[in-house]
Design a protein around this motif. Structure first.
Motif, PDB file in Angstrom:
ATOM      1  N   VAL A 108     102.128  14.126 -20.896  1.00 21.16           N
ATOM      2  CA  VAL A 108     100.680  14.295 -20.974  1.00 21.16           C
ATOM      3  C   VAL A 108     100.277  15.193 -22.137  1.00 21.16           C
ATOM      4  O   VAL A 108      99.087  15.415 -22.343  1.00 21.16           O
ATOM      5  CB  VAL A 108     100.114  14.860 -19.651  1.00 21.16           C
ATOM      6  CG1 VAL A 108     100.382  13.929 -18.495  1.00 21.16           C
ATOM      7  CG2 VAL A 108     100.656  16.252 -19.358  1.00 21.16           C
ATOM      8  N   GLY A 109     101.268  15.723 -22.878  1.00 19.67           N
ATOM      9  CA  GLY A 109     100.932  16.485 -24.078  1.00 19.67           C
ATOM     10  C   GLY A 109     101.348  17.926 -24.061  1.00 19.67           C
ATOM     11  O   GLY A 109     101.013  18.676 -24.985  1.00 19.67           O
ATOM     12  N   GLY A 110     102.078  18.381 -23.020  1.00 17.01           N
ATOM     13  CA  GLY A 110     102.530  19.763 -22.968  1.00 17.01           C
ATOM     14  C   GLY A 110     103.504  20.078 -24.092  1.00 17.01           C
ATOM     15  O   GLY A 110     104.310  19.236 -24.487  1.00 17.01           O
ATOM     16  N   ALA A 111     103.428  21.293 -24.604  1.00 17.32           N
ATOM     17  CA  ALA A 111     104.336  21.721 -25.668  1.00 17.32           C
ATOM     18  C   ALA A 111     105.578  22.385 -25.115  1.00 17.32           C
ATOM     19  O   ALA A 111     106.618  22.386 -25.768  1.00 17.32           O
ATOM     20  CB  ALA A 111     103.619  22.686 -26.626  1.00 17.32           C
ATOM     21  N   ASP A 112     105.505  22.955 -23.910  1.00 16.42           N
ATOM     22  CA  ASP A 112     106.653  23.640 -23.315  1.00 16.42           C
ATOM     23  C   ASP A 112     106.428  23.711 -21.812  1.00 16.42           C
ATOM     24  O   ASP A 112     105.337  23.406 -21.311  1.00 16.42           O
ATOM     25  CB  ASP A 112     106.824  25.032 -23.934  1.00 16.42           C
ATOM     26  CG  ASP A 112     108.277  25.493 -23.874  1.00 16.42           C
ATOM     27  OD1 ASP A 112     108.613  26.452 -24.592  1.00 16.42           O
ATOM     28  OD2 ASP A 112     109.060  24.926 -23.096  1.00 16.42           O
TER      29      ASP A 112
END
Length: 485
Positions: A108-112
């Motif tokens: 969904v677009g999380g970076a970490d």
């Protein structure tokens, strides 16, 4: 004062928005980050977070997943759908530790992703990493804008224009490489955590079983000797003295003659069972290899056999009265291999990934046969090993599953690519296997597959490894997928 002026006046360490419906978590994170010089804001719900972001976009968002009304996945999707907020990095903070939850967060677009309960130093390190990357992105965007202006101003000078375009491409490529490296690092973190947990579990089980089994194994031989002595004593007594009627009745009730014949066989069966368990324990310890993180000289056949032992519940065959059988037949065509320098724990991980995929493919193919009213084909996996004159070791793993189309083969080694349903695969195994073979062992991993005829993976590694760390291949330095199989 404009919004851009407000953004310029923010703390040099970055503006962070914390989103969590638990007040205690907000206070703890705000205090922890504030002490490090970050400018911190907080929101207690997803809708409040969206309002805060639109009012003043932060440099970084720490986002909880389980919140009422609007969960963290929904908040992140809405942020990424907006052009003004889509580039803001999001670190998920959640008690959900399943691999599927982490993969969904990245999709969904999380970076970490940080699992609760978290460690203070881990949170600070990941926050600093994302803010540094965000600052690089902003600087690069600013540099790109400046460069484009220069190109427009000097469009009459063709040579200067070409130089400027080359510089733009170089900077863009550097950013793509940096982003790809970050993504691959996150991917390896998820998979390494999974394999480390499996290795620790296997090693722990082997250790716990080993002690009582050694105790039984050590006492079984004396027990056999004692039984033989007692039987000899009973035999001598029967020959030298008359047997009273009461004793004869007791001997008949326990069927002494049968006991004398069966007891040695029973003890021998126990010895065979103990030897079998000790072999399983050795295979478990060979597979885990937690004490062999560095280069070791090992027998690759031991690693293959230990991996097959771990998967024995999936390849065990049950014969039926009609002559058919369940399970998968393993055909070993081992060549005469010398001991090989390698990272044995990581190589076992590659064997596990490839063999697991082969077993899954065979099961899926048989399920398709049953659904179409056809008889399933007996599953078979052939493992071959051989040496070449170039001092290179080859390991081939061939299955008779349904095979793969070209479109799947082209993306087989891409991170997060999978054809399996959610919950059965994360798309990490083959990508990590490719990196282990090509980067850690300076070898190759290739795949040949034909629809309806099965799939074969071939691993090649040099007999001796360089003690220096090899460099990634040029295609991966450019952020591209590995060569298709």
């Amino acid at each position: 004062m404009s919004k851009s002026d407000l953004m310029d006046d923010r703390s040099l360490n970055g503006n962070i928005l914390i989103v969590d419906d638990k007040a205690d978590n907000l206070r703890l994170l705000s205090r922890m980050l504030g002490q490090r010089g970050y400018e911190v804001r907080s929101a207690i719900s997803g809708s409040a977070a969206l309002m805060a972001v639109r009012a003043l976009p932060p440099d970084l968002i720490l986002l909880d997943i389980n919140m009422p009304a609007m969960n963290g996945y929904q908040v992140c999707e809405e942020l990424k759908a907006c052009e003004q907020t889509g580039a803001i990095p999001v670190i998920f903070l959640s008690a959900l530790s399943d691999t599927a939850d982490k993969v969904k967060a990245f999709r969904v677009g999380g970076a970490d992703y940080i699992t609760k309960p978290f460690q203070v130093e881990e949170v600070l390190a990941r926050v600093e990493n994302q803010l540094t990357l965000r600052q690089m992105q902003l600087k690069l965007q600013q540099s790109n804008q400046t460069l484009m202006q220069e190109v427009q101003q000097r469009k009459q000078a063709q040579d200067i224009l070409q130089d400027s375009e080359a510089a733009l491409r170089q900077r863009t490529q550097e950013l793509e490489v940096a982003l790809e490296e970050l993504r691959l690092t996150q991917m390896q973190l998820v998979q390494s955590e999974k394999m480390s947990s499996l290795g620790q579990l296997v090693a722990g089980v082997a250790h716990e079983i080993n002690n009582p089994i050694n105790f039984i194994h050590g006492n079984l031989r004396p027990a056999r000797d004692y039984a033989e002595h007692l039987l000899m004593l009973i035999h001598a007594y029967q020959k030298s003295a008359p047997t009273p009627p009461e004793l004869q009745a007791q001997m008949d009730s326990i069927d002494l003659e049968f006991v004398k014949q069966d007891l040695p066989q029973l003890l021998e069966s126990m010895q065979v069972g103990i030897d079998r368990i000790m072999g399983i324990v050795r295979s478990l310890r060979t597979f885990s290899r937690l004490d062999e993180a560095d280069i070791k000289t090992v027998d690759l056949h031991d690693g293959l056999d230990s991996t097959l032992m771990i998967l024995s519940n999936r390849i065990k065959q049950d014969n039926h009265q009609d002559g058919s059988s369940d399970g998968v037949e393993i055909v070993k065509r081992y060549g005469d291999l010398p001991r090989v320098e390698c990272y044995p724990g990581q190589l076992n991980q590659v064997f596990m990934n490839i063999l697991t995929n082969a077993l899954d493919a065979i099961e899926d193919g048989n399920s398709q046969c049953l659904a179409q009213g056809r008889s399933p084909i007996p599953g078979q996996v052939t493992i071959s090993t051989w040496m070449t004159e170039a001092q290179t070791v080859h390991i081939g793993i061939l299955d008779n599953g349904p095979g793969m189309p070209d479109s799947v083969q082209q993306r087989l080694f891409d991170p997060f690519f999978t054809t399996k349903p959610i919950g059965r695969g994360t798309g990490l195994g083959m990508s990590i296997s490719y990196r282990i073979i090509t980067e850690r062992h300076r070898g190759t991993l290739t795949c040949t597959s034909t629809l309806g005829q099965g799939t074969e993976f071939v691993i090649t590694i040099p007999l001796q490894q360089s003690r220096s760390q090899p460099q990634p291949r040029q295609r991966e330095e450019a952020g591209l997928s590995p060569e298709p199989c």
